[in-house]
Design a protein around this motif. Structure first.
Motif: not given
Length: 662
Positions: A49-50, A113-114, A137-142
């Motif tokens: 998926r990444a 990304v994974a 963390v930033a990618l997921a928190a956004a």
């Protein structure tokens, strides 16, 4: 709830029931479910998926920022749903990845990304040091922030919380999100403003303390349904002074430290009491124990940090008990105050468990090496340590509210985390927090060399070898990081290096103010850094010019810790992101770990077999592993006892047992 604003407030103020803990055959079945959730094919699916995300992201990197913002806004209704559609998740993460390149100049690699995907689906991602966990963390928190519900990013310390929220503010702003930090010195008004942000960076201690203070302010009517009815009736939404807006999502960096190492330590909101009798009894006990001898008048239990008082000692002091304040004159109270004074003398030492600053006792966090501001020991121990050190004795505190991190984080509907070392505790993390641990591969092959462990008979031989190895590596032009377990040990090593004329930088609980600067220079050629446990948490040592060609950073660990994960964290400072590096453990039989968890006769027997120049053998390393396993089993039992107490509270108290003072 047809009114969206009311529903949103209801969700924000709701505290879910704690994650269920299974027993007996149900526990076995749940364990198998955990194995299924962290099976190899799950990781393979994340990586596949990444690849799809990055393929889509590459086409968005040149898109205008406004187009990315509109894309995220159009996706927002999909992320409010309980189950986010697969295509919406891929599109959303592609959008946040493209924004990272545009705003931060960072192009996420597949492992990052994974990792973000793992966080979004409620996993604990194990990622090696230097793999870029801040961006993950930033990618997921956004994505979490798109719901406009609070997303709390839990970091190791105030410095990292302030740094990351400031560095990433522009990135989040592209999506119409505000990032803020909650740190120790903030006033209540500042805290309330920060908690109103969609992305809140803070530490576990600050967040739990604010949660408990809010509960004390609100009093009994903090049930979300009752609060919802108050809103419908036109009554004020919040009690005056409440700073948080509820628990929804938590992403925990260095999650094993918070959820395992510090799990059973309760955070206590206390207020001073006027117990003058305790202060008087503490001073008298300090004077009485001055003549007591270990091994004669009492026995010291190092493993359980306890004192055993024989009947003869108590009888000898019975007469003196008449001098105690009225409430302390019976045998049980006499034994209690004497044992506390002896525990303070035998088990709590300056430079290891606490430091003295400005006439006050500051507690040292065993797992991070940092001073725990505004924290005190309970049951008179803090006063006993102050009496031992000849300080002014502070008034004892009484508990207003308390809760453990284990209990607190089980209340979050959306919980995830990252760590460099979590797989050793994968079973416990699943059973208690329902977090499957996924060990992600490194983006580049690991080139770190793990040298054989050297073991010596006594501390003097060990320190000579540590200094010798530091000198040898330093003269080759490579940087050295020497890790110690305590402030006392770091100061001792610093003294010896000073005598040898070897320049060094010292980072410990007493000298933590310049931490960022010291870590920034720790990878430069020829730099020698001495650090307590804090070196392995939340920091990144980058190699200076020419260092990689010389062999990279060399890490020397001067003791093994009670948790093998902390040892692995320290070794992992070398060889980040495919850099060269090396690590070695230099130990001795007088180390704390063996004193506490290995019988003295066995230590003496091993001492006769070790050569003065030190030894490296599987047998001796196995002894350390046995002691470490013993320590970890004790810690696991303590967490299980706490879990049983949590379950009892959940079953017998209202609102999941979350009540002030409980």
């Amino acid at each position: 709830m047809s009114n969206p604003r009311l529903y949103r407030n209801y969700r924000r103020l709701n505290v879910r029931e704690q994650r269920r803990n299974y027993q007996g055959p149900d526990s076995w079945a749940f364990s198998f479910h955990g194995i299924f959730k962290r099976r190899k094919t799950v990781l393979e699916g994340l990586m596949a998926r990444a690849s799809r995300v990055l393929e889509r992201s590459s086409g968005l990197e040149s898109a205008p920022a406004s187009e990315l913002a509109d894309m995220a806004e159009n996706l927002r209704p999909q992320f409010v749903r309980d189950e986010v559609p697969e295509e919406a998740l891929i599109e959303g993460l592609a959008c946040t990845s493209a924004a990272a390149f545009q705003v931060l100049g960072l192009r996420p690699h597949p492992v990052q990304v994974a990792g973000a995907l793992a966080l979004f689906q409620g996993c604990l991602a194990e990622m090696a040091t230097g793999e870029g966990k801040t961006l993950v963390v930033a990618l997921a928190a956004a994505l979490r922030g798109l719901t406009r519900l609070p997303c709390h990013v839990v970091t190791a310390n105030d410095y990292l919380a302030a740094r990351d929220s400031a560095d990433l503010a522009g990135y989040y702003r592209l999506f119409g999100l505000r990032a803020a930090a909650v740190t120790g010195e903030m006033a209540p008004e500042e805290r309330q403003h920060a908690y109103d942000a969609e992305i809140v960076y803070t530490t576990p201690k600050e967040m739990l303390a604010d949660f408990l203070r809010d509960r004390l302010i609100m009093g009994p009517p903090y049930d979300p349904t009752r609060r919802h009815l108050r809103i419908v009736a036109g009554l004020p939404e919040r009690a005056q002074g409440v700073v948080m807006r509820g628990l929804h999502c938590a992403i925990i960096d260095e999650a094993d430290s918070v959820l395992i190492d510090e799990a059973v330590t309760p955070l206590i909101i206390s207020r001073p009491s006027r117990d003058k009798q305790l202060i008087e009894a503490t001073v008298m006990a300090r004077d009485w124990i001055a003549a007591l001898r270990p091994g004669v008048d009492y026995e010291v239990d190092f493993q359980f940090r306890d004192i055993i008082l024989p009947e003869a000692t108590l009888r000898a002091l019975d007469a003196a008990a008449e001098k105690l304040p009225p409430g302390w004159r019976n045998r049980d109270r006499l034994e209690e105050v004497l044992k506390t004074a002896l525990i303070a003398r035998e088990h709590y030492h300056s430079g290891i468990h606490y430091v003295i600053q400005e006439g006050k006792v500051g507690l040292i966090d065993e797992f991070t090496g940092r001073i725990m501001a505004h924290r005190t020991w309970q049951q008179g121990l803090h006063q006993a340590v102050e009496a031992k050190e000849g300080l002014e004795i502070s008034p004892p505190n009484e508990t207003a509210a308390s809760m453990s991190f284990q209990r607190f984080f089980r209340c979050f509907p959306e919980l995830s985390g990252l760590s460099g070392t979590a797989k050793e505790s994968k079973g416990e993390l699943w059973q208690i927090y329902h977090l499957p641990v996924l060990a992600l591969p490194t983006n580049r092959p690991v080139r770190r060399i793990q040298h054989p462990t050297k073991i010596f008979g006594d501390a003097e031989q060990k320190w000579r070898e540590v200094v010798s190895e530091i000198r040898r590596v330093h003269e080759s032009g490579r940087p050295v990081l020497a890790g110690t377990r305590s402030v006392e040990a770091s100061e001792e090593l610093g003294r010896r290096l000073g005598q040898e004329g070897i320049p060094f930088r010292l980072l410990n609980a007493v000298r933590h103010g310049e931490e960022a600067e010291i870590i920034a220079q720790a990878g430069l050629a020829g730099c020698v850094t001495i650090a307590t446990n804090m070196a392995g948490r939340g920091t990144d040592i980058k190699l200076g010019p020419g260092v990689a060609e010389a062999g990279g950073l060399h890490v020397i660990a001067t003791e093994r810790h009670e948790s093998g994960r902390i040892d692995r964290q320290l070794s992992g400072r070398a060889g980040r992101q495919g850099d060269p590096g090396s690590a070695r453990f230099i130990l001795c039989l007088e180390d704390d770990l063996l004193k506490k968890h290995l019988p003295a006769p066995l230590r003496r027997m091993l001492g006769h077999r070790i050569q003065p120049e030190g030894q490296s053998s599987a047998l001796l390393e196995g002894v350390y592993s046995l002691a470490q396993n013993s320590a970890e089993r004790m810690a696991t039992r303590a967490r299980k006892r706490l879990l049983k107490e949590d379950n009892w509270l959940e079953e017998n108290l209202a609102h999941g047992g979350i009540a002030p003072g409980k």
